[in-house]
Design a protein around this motif. Structure first.
Motif, short mmCIF file in Angstrom:
data_model
loop_
_atom_site.label_atom_id
_atom_site.label_comp_id
_atom_site.label_asym_id
_atom_site.label_seq_id
_atom_site.Cartn_x
_atom_site.Cartn_y
_atom_site.Cartn_z
N ASN A 2 -21.08 7.33 -31.32
CA ASN A 2 -20.29 8.64 -31.80
C ASN A 2 -21.52 9.32 -32.13
O ASN A 2 -22.42 9.34 -32.07
CB ASN A 2 -19.49 7.41 -33.56
N ASN A 24 -1.84 11.42 -35.87
CA ASN A 24 -2.92 10.76 -34.79
C ASN A 24 -4.43 10.27 -34.04
O ASN A 24 -5.16 9.78 -33.91
CB ASN A 24 -3.82 12.13 -33.00
N LYS A 27 -4.41 6.85 -37.22
CA LYS A 27 -4.22 5.49 -36.12
C LYS A 27 -5.04 5.30 -35.23
O LYS A 27 -5.17 4.39 -35.49
CB LYS A 27 -2.95 6.13 -34.88
N ARG A 28 -6.06 6.33 -35.23
CA ARG A 28 -7.10 5.72 -35.13
C ARG A 28 -8.29 5.41 -35.68
O ARG A 28 -9.36 5.29 -35.50
CB ARG A 28 -7.78 6.66 -33.96
N LYS A 29 -7.92 5.22 -36.85
CA LYS A 29 -8.71 5.66 -38.27
C LYS A 29 -10.37 6.01 -38.12
O LYS A 29 -11.32 6.22 -38.32
CB LYS A 29 -8.94 3.80 -37.61
N LEU A 30 -10.10 7.84 -38.04
CA LEU A 30 -10.85 8.28 -37.13
C LEU A 30 -11.16 9.69 -38.55
O LEU A 30 -9.80 10.09 -39.89
CB LEU A 30 -10.80 9.25 -36.04
N CYS A 54 -17.15 10.31 -33.11
CA CYS A 54 -16.50 9.18 -32.55
C CYS A 54 -16.45 9.07 -31.11
O CYS A 54 -17.64 10.21 -30.82
CB CYS A 54 -14.71 9.17 -32.49
N THR A 58 -13.28 7.36 -27.49
CA THR A 58 -12.28 8.15 -28.12
C THR A 58 -11.60 9.72 -28.14
O THR A 58 -10.20 9.60 -28.24
CB THR A 58 -12.37 7.87 -29.20
N LEU A 62 -8.12 11.03 -27.75
CA LEU A 62 -7.49 12.01 -29.13
C LEU A 62 -6.79 13.53 -28.19
O LEU A 62 -5.79 13.93 -28.80
CB LEU A 62 -8.04 11.93 -29.82
N GLN A 65 -3.52 13.03 -26.28
CA GLN A 65 -2.77 12.88 -26.87
C GLN A 65 -2.16 13.73 -28.15
O GLN A 65 -0.81 14.43 -28.42
CB GLN A 65 -2.70 11.83 -28.26
#
Length: 178
Positions: A2, A24, A27-30, A54, A58, A62, A65
């Motif tokens: 990370n 967004n 959804k990625r648990k960020l 992150c 990732t 991201l 997206q």
């Protein structure tokens, strides 16, 4: 591994975009460490500055997206070395606790802070810097009864002279002329 990234999103000013952007991340648990939205130097274009920690793959996915959102013009991600950034912190302390101390002026000067307001009830101090610097001042002020403390998110600009979106738009203009 990370790493910390600053994501810059340029968009039109539209209702619901912040929600669509934040989904967004969810959804990625960020976790979003910092979020600032303001007008940019380009009329009619708004700039989101989002700090996230992150892996690089990732953040690459991201950003792709995020660019698919209808009102997003362009999104970029940058590492710390690619930007200049600051945060702002405000500290409210009871005036009476400060009158008993001769150290306050020294603390304020050592931390390059400034006094914004002094009343009978309180004193408000302002500090700009990185998060570690504003936190360090907070720790120094704790013995003086900090009544309120607030810190902004990261405000950042890129090291290159031209805004990343301006470069992107020039490229589109050149393609359009062909």
């Amino acid at each position: 591994m990370n790493e910390e990234y600053t994501i810059t999103i340029f968009s039109e000013n539209s209702i619901g975009l912040l929600n669509r952007i934040s989904i967004n991340f969810t959804k990625r648990k960020l976790n979003i460490d910092s979020l600032i939205v303001s007008e940019s130097a380009i009329p009619g274009v708004f700039k989101f500055i989002i700090v996230v920690c992150c892996p690089q793959n990732t953040v690459e996915i991201l950003v792709k997206q995020l660019e698919k959102q209808i009102d997003v013009i362009r999104a970029f991600y940058l590492k710390k070395e690619d930007i200049l950034y600051q945060e702002l912190a405000l500290y409210k302390l009871a005036t009476e606790s400060l009158l008993e101390s001769n150290e306050m002026e020294t603390i304020i000067r050592q931390h390059n802070a400034r006094i914004l307001e002094i009343t009978k009830e309180h004193i408000i101090i302002e500090k700009t810097g990185h998060k570690s610097e504003t936190q360090e001042l907070f720790e120094k002020l704790k013995p003086y009864e900090v009544k309120q403390f607030v810190r902004t998110g990261r405000v950042a600009i890129t090291r290159p002279d031209i805004e990343l979106l301006s470069e992107y738009l020039k490229g589109l203009e050149q393609e359009h002329r062909k």
